[in-house]
Design a protein around this motif. Structure first.
Motif, PDB file in Angstrom:
ATOM      1  N   MET A  44      17.086 -41.056  -7.238  1.00 23.71           N
ATOM      2  CA  MET A  44      15.693 -40.798  -6.947  1.00 23.71           C
ATOM      3  C   MET A  44      14.975 -40.402  -8.231  1.00 23.71           C
ATOM      4  N   ILE A  45      14.079 -41.225  -8.670  1.00 27.43           N
ATOM      5  CA  ILE A  45      13.375 -41.021  -9.930  1.00 27.43           C
ATOM      6  C   ILE A  45      12.486 -39.778  -9.876  1.00 27.43           C
ATOM      7  N   THR A  46      11.853 -39.554  -8.747  1.00 31.40           N
ATOM      8  CA  THR A  46      10.945 -38.408  -8.625  1.00 31.40           C
ATOM      9  C   THR A  46      11.670 -37.097  -8.886  1.00 31.40           C
ATOM     10  N   ALA A  47      12.951 -37.034  -8.556  1.00 27.04           N
ATOM     11  CA  ALA A  47      13.734 -35.819  -8.786  1.00 27.04           C
ATOM     12  C   ALA A  47      13.745 -35.433 -10.266  1.00 27.04           C
ATOM     13  N   LEU A  48      13.805 -36.425 -11.141  1.00 27.36           N
ATOM     14  CA  LEU A  48      13.767 -36.161 -12.588  1.00 27.36           C
ATOM     15  C   LEU A  48      12.471 -35.454 -12.962  1.00 27.36           C
ATOM     16  N   TYR A  49      11.351 -35.991 -12.481  1.00 30.96           N
ATOM     17  CA  TYR A  49      10.053 -35.432 -12.855  1.00 30.96           C
ATOM     18  C   TYR A  49       9.773 -34.108 -12.139  1.00 30.96           C
ATOM     19  N   ALA A  50      10.332 -33.941 -10.953  1.00 29.49           N
ATOM     20  CA  ALA A  50      10.229 -32.640 -10.270  1.00 29.49           C
ATOM     21  C   ALA A  50      10.991 -31.590 -11.067  1.00 29.49           C
ATOM     22  N   SER A  51      12.144 -31.963 -11.581  1.00 28.33           N
ATOM     23  CA  SER A  51      12.946 -31.030 -12.378  1.00 28.33           C
ATOM     24  C   SER A  51      12.262 -30.684 -13.696  1.00 28.33           C
ATOM     25  N   LEU A  52      11.720 -31.689 -14.375  1.00 27.39           N
ATOM     26  CA  LEU A  52      11.004 -31.432 -15.628  1.00 27.39           C
ATOM     27  C   LEU A  52       9.755 -30.587 -15.375  1.00 27.39           C
ATOM     28  N   SER A  53       9.082 -30.836 -14.273  1.00 28.73           N
ATOM     29  CA  SER A  53       7.908 -30.042 -13.901  1.00 28.73           C
ATOM     30  C   SER A  53       8.302 -28.598 -13.612  1.00 28.73           C
ATOM     31  N   ALA A  54       9.454 -28.424 -12.969  1.00 29.93           N
ATOM     32  CA  ALA A  54       9.944 -27.074 -12.687  1.00 29.93           C
ATOM     33  C   ALA A  54      10.194 -26.314 -13.986  1.00 29.93           C
ATOM     34  N   LEU A  83       3.758 -34.957  -7.224  1.00 30.89           N
ATOM     35  CA  LEU A  83       5.158 -35.221  -6.895  1.00 30.89           C
ATOM     36  C   LEU A  83       5.308 -35.767  -5.477  1.00 30.89           C
ATOM     37  N   ILE A  84       4.530 -35.258  -4.542  1.00 34.72           N
ATOM     38  CA  ILE A  84       4.582 -35.779  -3.176  1.00 34.72           C
ATOM     39  C   ILE A  84       4.157 -37.241  -3.154  1.00 34.72           C
ATOM     40  N   LEU A  85       3.063 -37.551  -3.833  1.00 33.20           N
ATOM     41  CA  LEU A  85       2.595 -38.940  -3.876  1.00 33.20           C
ATOM     42  C   LEU A  85       3.605 -39.848  -4.573  1.00 33.20           C
ATOM     43  N   MET A  86       4.236 -39.347  -5.633  1.00 32.91           N
ATOM     44  CA  MET A  86       5.270 -40.129  -6.315  1.00 32.91           C
ATOM     45  C   MET A  86       6.458 -40.383  -5.395  1.00 32.91           C
ATOM     46  N   MET A  87       6.890 -39.346  -4.694  1.00 33.92           N
ATOM     47  CA  MET A  87       8.037 -39.475  -3.799  1.00 33.92           C
ATOM     48  C   MET A  87       7.747 -40.474  -2.677  1.00 33.92           C
ATOM     49  N   ALA A 139       8.302 -48.842  -4.300  1.00 33.78           N
ATOM     50  CA  ALA A 139       7.508 -49.289  -5.450  1.00 33.78           C
ATOM     51  C   ALA A 139       8.458 -49.518  -6.625  1.00 33.78           C
ATOM     52  N   ALA A 140       8.027 -50.317  -7.552  1.00 31.95           N
ATOM     53  CA  ALA A 140       8.846 -50.624  -8.727  1.00 31.95           C
ATOM     54  C   ALA A 140       9.198 -49.331  -9.484  1.00 31.95           C
ATOM     55  N   TRP A 141      10.417 -49.290 -10.000  1.00 32.15           N
ATOM     56  CA  TRP A 141      10.896 -48.093 -10.691  1.00 32.15           C
ATOM     57  C   TRP A 141      10.004 -47.717 -11.859  1.00 32.15           C
ATOM     58  N   ILE A 187       6.981 -45.549 -10.939  1.00 35.54           N
ATOM     59  CA  ILE A 187       7.316 -44.139 -10.707  1.00 35.54           C
ATOM     60  C   ILE A 187       7.511 -43.422 -12.048  1.00 35.54           C
ATOM     61  N   HIS A 188       8.219 -44.069 -12.972  1.00 37.43           N
ATOM     62  CA  HIS A 188       8.411 -43.460 -14.298  1.00 37.43           C
ATOM     63  C   HIS A 188       7.072 -43.300 -15.021  1.00 37.43           C
ATOM     64  N   LEU A 189       6.236 -44.298 -14.958  1.00 36.05           N
ATOM     65  CA  LEU A 189       4.921 -44.228 -15.601  1.00 36.05           C
ATOM     66  C   LEU A 189       4.110 -43.062 -15.032  1.00 36.05           C
TER      67      LEU A 189
END
Length: 131
Positions: free
Chosen positions: A1-11, A58-62, A69-71, A74-76
């Motif tokens: 799950m890509i969003t998990a990466l950005y949730a972690s960095l945001s945390a 993050l909710i919208l990304m998830m 959606a294309a990976w 989500i990374h962008l």
């Protein structure tokens, strides 16, 4: 799950912003509120602003990720979120209004774009999914 990466960095970003507030509270011996201290006021608002905008992004990304959606989208989105939040946070600390405005523009554009993409995927799912 890509969003998990950005949730972690945001945390981690939120922890850094919180530690700044704690540090200023200790330095100025202010346990509650801001005591009228401008640096502490700015740190509190920087932390508050991040906690206000990061969750909806993050909710919208998830949701977009769940909609397959294309990976790279989500990374962008995750990179844009972090860049926008970092611009905003550093700009408040340095009183750089142009960077603060840029950070907010990135954030608002991202929220709008993610919402629109989620609506698109929702509508496309109704019309192009065979069940």
């Amino acid at each position: 799950m890509i969003t998990a990466l950005y949730a972690s960095l945001s945390a981690l970003l939120l922890v850094k912003l919180s530690l700044r507030v704690i540090s200023l509270r200790r330095k100025h011996r202010i346990s509650l509120g801001d005591g009228g201290n401008a640096d502490l006021q700015a740190a509190i608002r920087t932390q508050g602003n991040a906690t206000e905008y990061i969750p909806i992004i993050l909710i919208l990304m998830m949701l977009l990720e769940w909609a397959t959606a294309a990976w790279w989208i989500i990374h962008l989105a995750g990179i844009a979120m972090l860049v926008g939040r970092l611009f905003h946070a550093s700009a408040i600390r340095t009183n750089n209004f142009k960077h603060r405005a840029l950070g907010m523009k990135i954030t608002f554009f991202l929220i709008f774009t993610l919402a629109a993409l989620n609506i698109f995927y929702l509508i496309a799912g109704y019309f192009f999914t065979s069940t």
